[in-house]
Design a protein around this motif. Sequence first.
Motif, PDB file in Angstrom:
ATOM      1  N   VAL A 335       0.858  -1.192   0.000  1.00  0.00           N
ATOM      2  CA  VAL A 335       0.000   0.000   0.000  1.00  0.00           C
ATOM      3  C   VAL A 335       0.890   1.237   0.000  1.00  0.00           C
ATOM      4  O   VAL A 335       1.766   1.389   0.859  1.00  0.00           O
ATOM      5  CB  VAL A 335      -0.936   0.012   1.220  1.00  0.00           C
ATOM      6  N   ASP A 336       0.675   2.116  -0.963  1.00  0.00           N
ATOM      7  CA  ASP A 336       1.508   3.314  -1.094  1.00  0.00           C
ATOM      8  C   ASP A 336       1.251   4.310   0.034  1.00  0.00           C
ATOM      9  O   ASP A 336       0.085   4.539   0.421  1.00  0.00           O
ATOM     10  CB  ASP A 336       1.241   3.999  -2.441  1.00  0.00           C
ATOM     11  N   SER A 420       1.409  -0.432  -5.070  1.00  0.00           N
ATOM     12  CA  SER A 420       2.466  -0.788  -6.014  1.00  0.00           C
ATOM     13  C   SER A 420       2.621  -2.301  -5.968  1.00  0.00           C
ATOM     14  O   SER A 420       2.511  -2.908  -4.897  1.00  0.00           O
ATOM     15  CB  SER A 420       3.779  -0.112  -5.633  1.00  0.00           C
ATOM     16  N   ILE A 421       2.879  -2.895  -7.139  1.00  0.00           N
ATOM     17  CA  ILE A 421       2.915  -4.365  -7.204  1.00  0.00           C
ATOM     18  C   ILE A 421       4.132  -4.821  -8.008  1.00  0.00           C
ATOM     19  O   ILE A 421       4.397  -4.316  -9.100  1.00  0.00           O
ATOM     20  CB  ILE A 421       1.631  -4.927  -7.851  1.00  0.00           C
ATOM     21  N   GLY A 422       4.855  -5.772  -7.425  1.00  0.00           N
ATOM     22  CA  GLY A 422       5.939  -6.434  -8.130  1.00  0.00           C
ATOM     23  C   GLY A 422       5.518  -7.830  -8.536  1.00  0.00           C
ATOM     24  O   GLY A 422       4.889  -8.544  -7.754  1.00  0.00           O
ATOM     25  N   ASP A 440      10.133  -9.052  -4.755  1.00  0.00           N
ATOM     26  CA  ASP A 440      10.421  -7.925  -3.880  1.00  0.00           C
ATOM     27  C   ASP A 440      11.205  -6.839  -4.632  1.00  0.00           C
ATOM     28  O   ASP A 440      10.944  -5.638  -4.470  1.00  0.00           O
ATOM     29  CB  ASP A 440      11.213  -8.410  -2.672  1.00  0.00           C
ATOM     30  N   LYS A 441      12.153  -7.261  -5.458  1.00  0.00           N
ATOM     31  CA  LYS A 441      12.918  -6.290  -6.245  1.00  0.00           C
ATOM     32  C   LYS A 441      12.020  -5.594  -7.283  1.00  0.00           C
ATOM     33  O   LYS A 441      12.183  -4.400  -7.556  1.00  0.00           O
ATOM     34  CB  LYS A 441      14.088  -6.983  -6.933  1.00  0.00           C
ATOM     35  N   ALA A 442      11.094  -6.356  -7.856  1.00  0.00           N
ATOM     36  CA  ALA A 442      10.160  -5.745  -8.810  1.00  0.00           C
ATOM     37  C   ALA A 442       9.268  -4.728  -8.100  1.00  0.00           C
ATOM     38  O   ALA A 442       8.977  -3.655  -8.642  1.00  0.00           O
ATOM     39  CB  ALA A 442       9.306  -6.834  -9.466  1.00  0.00           C
ATOM     40  N   ALA A 446       8.855  -0.669  -8.743  1.00  0.00           N
ATOM     41  CA  ALA A 446       7.562   0.001  -8.921  1.00  0.00           C
ATOM     42  C   ALA A 446       7.459   1.230  -8.018  1.00  0.00           C
ATOM     43  O   ALA A 446       6.931   2.272  -8.417  1.00  0.00           O
ATOM     44  CB  ALA A 446       6.422  -0.974  -8.621  1.00  0.00           C
ATOM     45  N   LYS A 447       7.983   1.116  -6.814  1.00  0.00           N
ATOM     46  CA  LYS A 447       7.902   2.233  -5.875  1.00  0.00           C
ATOM     47  C   LYS A 447       8.873   3.349  -6.259  1.00  0.00           C
ATOM     48  O   LYS A 447       8.544   4.530  -6.168  1.00  0.00           O
ATOM     49  CB  LYS A 447       8.172   1.747  -4.450  1.00  0.00           C
ATOM     50  N   THR A 448      10.074   2.978  -6.731  1.00  0.00           N
ATOM     51  CA  THR A 448      11.038   4.020  -7.104  1.00  0.00           C
ATOM     52  C   THR A 448      10.650   4.719  -8.404  1.00  0.00           C
ATOM     53  O   THR A 448      11.064   5.861  -8.642  1.00  0.00           O
ATOM     54  CB  THR A 448      12.452   3.426  -7.254  1.00  0.00           C
ATOM     55  N   LEU A 449       9.842   4.068  -9.238  1.00  0.00           N
ATOM     56  CA  LEU A 449       9.417   4.670 -10.502  1.00  0.00           C
ATOM     57  C   LEU A 449       8.140   5.493 -10.361  1.00  0.00           C
ATOM     58  O   LEU A 449       7.560   5.908 -11.371  1.00  0.00           O
ATOM     59  CB  LEU A 449       9.230   3.586 -11.567  1.00  0.00           C
TER      60      LEU A 449
END
Length: 463
Positions: A335-336, A420-422, A440-442, A446-449
């Motif tokens: 959740v963002d 956000s979803i990886g 988790d890396k995906a 998503a969060k950094t983009l």
Amino acid sequence: MTNTSQQIGLSFWAKTDLATRAEARRLLSAVVEEGADDFVGLFYNAFLADDEASTFLSHSVVHERLGKSLRGWLIELLCADPDAGFEAFDERQKQIGEIHARIKIPIHLVMAGSSLLKSEVSARLLEKDADRNTVIVALMLMSELVDYAIRQMSQAYVVGTTRRAQVDEAYRLVSLGQDVSLERESQRAALMEWGQSVLFGLFGNAGSAPPEPISQSAFGLWLRHRAGMMFQGASSLEGIEDAVQQVDRVLLPKIDEARAEGGDRLQDVLRRLQASIEEIKYLLNDLFQSVAGMENARDPMTKALNRRFLPSILSREVALANSSGSSLTLLMIDVDHFKQINDKWGHLAGDTVLRQIAEVIMDNVRPCDFVFRYGGEEFLVALVETPEGAGVDIAERVRRQFMEHKLQLPDGDAITATVSIGVAGHRGHPDYAYLIDLADKALYRAKTLGRNRVEIDSAVAAE
């Protein structure tokens, strides 16, 4: 060395004088550093020829990483100094043992591997033009060190395997502790729906497609991914699995043949099919009637599975995917700006948001999939027999629906939030932790983009 277990495991080391030991260690280190790449190559050549071992070694990532790790382990092992303390070394061996337990590498393969390495190093030592006494001491020290390391691994392996077995059993009990009557009726309905679809297909349009195998129906997916864990070892479960195989492998092909002929032959096959469905229904009832009351271990707020059951479920699903060649996709959902929600509207509002995102997730997955409360505001979803592309579609649907969803707060206000979803698809690696790390890396990407987006794991993104 003060630890009793070390003294027992390294008694020859303790009895050897410092100068002799130092000379033997120099010889041993020279042999290992000189031949480390050869030892790793021999290890792989031997074990890739073994059907059981190749299951764990054939994945390219395992091959690449384990080759480097095995080389480093050999050098580290023979440079270890028990007199200077073994705490870090012991911890490393235990970590390796825990990984072996997690991906279910049989302990006898680990023992066979250590035996092979000892033999090869010994052969190289004997080829050296060195003092015979030094060679013998080096052989003894090498054997003690390898055996000591394997013992540390084995102890951790046993603990990890025991813990996993306990959690497996706990999850089985928890699964059974859900609304058993509802679960039973849901699966009875799924079974009957499949049976009706077969009949409608037969007596519908001429030239219609062959009936869907029961193993690929909603009931078949539940049987393979849920019932196998819930009722492990039950004789009724084995009976259902046998009946399902009989339907798919014998009766459905006969239906296709008999449909062309019609008449009595088709009626006979249909009677046998109906008898098989009735047998499955009977065994299903028997299966559920054997259930006793169990502890409830779902997250009380979101009703998602507790994280403690994740190793049991994912290790089993990875093994199923590898053995059957089926797909498995993970979604890591966060959740963002969740802290801002808590800070602005309070923790009750935050709880409400978590409950409603859990509802949105569960509305978009099947009964055979698994939804975990992974962390504070994170959820992990295992989509069984689902390719990565389909997993991305599901993730996008969850993201859109949650963004458009009006979240009702306890005070009557309504807010919106985003996730956000990886997404990561399983590609054969035997360790479920590797797949989680990809998801988790995906998610992190998503969060950094910019958040409120779906990203796939970097290996796929780079293609």
